[in-house]
Scaffold this motif. Structure first.
Motif, PDB file in Angstrom:
ATOM      1  N   GLY A  64     -25.660  25.994  75.364  1.00 53.39           N
ATOM      2  CA  GLY A  64     -25.830  25.411  76.152  1.00 53.39           C
ATOM      3  C   GLY A  64     -27.014  24.724  76.457  1.00 53.39           C
TER       4      GLY A  64
ATOM      5  N   TYR B 100     -19.848  22.080  73.102  1.00 54.68           N
ATOM      6  CA  TYR B 100     -20.167  22.597  74.580  1.00 54.68           C
ATOM      7  C   TYR B 100     -20.764  21.225  74.030  1.00 54.68           C
TER       8      TYR B 100
ATOM      9  N   THR C 197     -23.237  17.678  76.326  1.00 55.92           N
ATOM     10  CA  THR C 197     -24.417  17.279  77.234  1.00 55.92           C
ATOM     11  C   THR C 197     -25.050  16.153  77.653  1.00 55.92           C
TER      12      THR C 197
END
Length: 253
Positions: free
Chosen positions: A162, A209, A211
């Motif tokens: 992350g 992940y 984002t």
């Protein structure tokens, strides 16, 4: 990803110092504490923690580290200026020459083929961290993988991935522990790609992940074996190790 600017398979001595600094944040400590211990093995470089190894910075505890990074930046001796300000009361105690050996300005991709340790006191870390030569706010981190030995088994492993904001006010820390059906002591490919649209992190080519947070400044790669404090250190339990088998790098801007 099929096209890479640079690939290092760690095929033997000497370490390629046109790409790697074999020290962990050496400006915040002294050379005998920051220097990596390693050896070349068939199929890679083995990062080592040895029984007589010094703690990285006693002010921050007893942890030990062997580490490779693709850049370094710090201010003059005695200043509080320097990359990755993660400790307490940090001051530059070893002056170093600024280097950006590999740190894409705004976008890039990386894949690291690695075998982690299952030792419960150890962690394999793969990070992309702000070089900070462009300013102290440019300090965020893409945590490509943190693999803690106490969460590794033959049937499954936990991969932490992350964003860490650190001192970047534009970012929000967002870390996830992803359980994968794999033995992390075997070779696996940990990857990340980032650009003006966000960040994507993968393991063995599968995204774990994503984002839309953007780190639009130079990021350097950091490869790390940590040993956490655990009381008495039995010499018979050393060395502890993890193997970096191949690194693939691409600059996309």
């Amino acid at each position: 990803m099929s096209t890479w600017d640079r690939i290092d398979r760690f095929e033997g001595d000497p370490l390629d110092t046109s790409l790697w600094v074999p020290d962990y944040l050496p400006h915040w400590t002294t050379p005998e504490r920051s220097g990596a211990r390693y050896r070349f093995v068939g199929g890679g470089i083995e990062l080592l923690i040895e029984h007589d190894q010094h703690a990285w910075r006693p002010e921050d505890g007893d942890f030990r580290v062997s580490h490779l990074q693709t850049g370094e930046f710090a201010g003059p001796l005695g200043s509080a200026v320097g990359q990755h300000r993660i400790g307490r009361d940090l001051r530059v105690v070893t002056e170093r020459t600024m280097r950006r050996l590999w740190a894409p300005p705004r976008a890039g991709a990386v894949e690291v083929v690695a075998s982690a340790s299952a030792d419960p006191t150890c962690m394999l870390g793969i990070w992309l961290v702000g070089h900070e030569s462009t300013g102290p706010d440019d300090s965020g981190e893409i945590c490509v993988a943190e693999v803690f030995g106490d969460k590794v088994t033959a049937a499954s492993s936990v991969i932490r991935a992350g964003i860490k904001a650190h001192h970047d006010p534009r970012l929000v820390s967002d870390l996830r522990d992803v359980v994968l059906a794999m033995d992390a002591t075997e070779p696996h490919t940990y990857g990340a790609a980032w650009d003006s649209e966000g960040v994507r992190i993968s393991v063995d080519g599968v995204e774990i992940y994503g984002t839309d947070q953007v780190l639009g400044y130079p990021l350097q790669l950091m490869l790390d074996l940590w040993e956490f404090p655990h009381g008495r250190r039995d010499p018979a339990g050393y060395p502890k190790s993890a193997v970096i088998r191949e690194v693939r790098l691409r600059t996309d801007d």
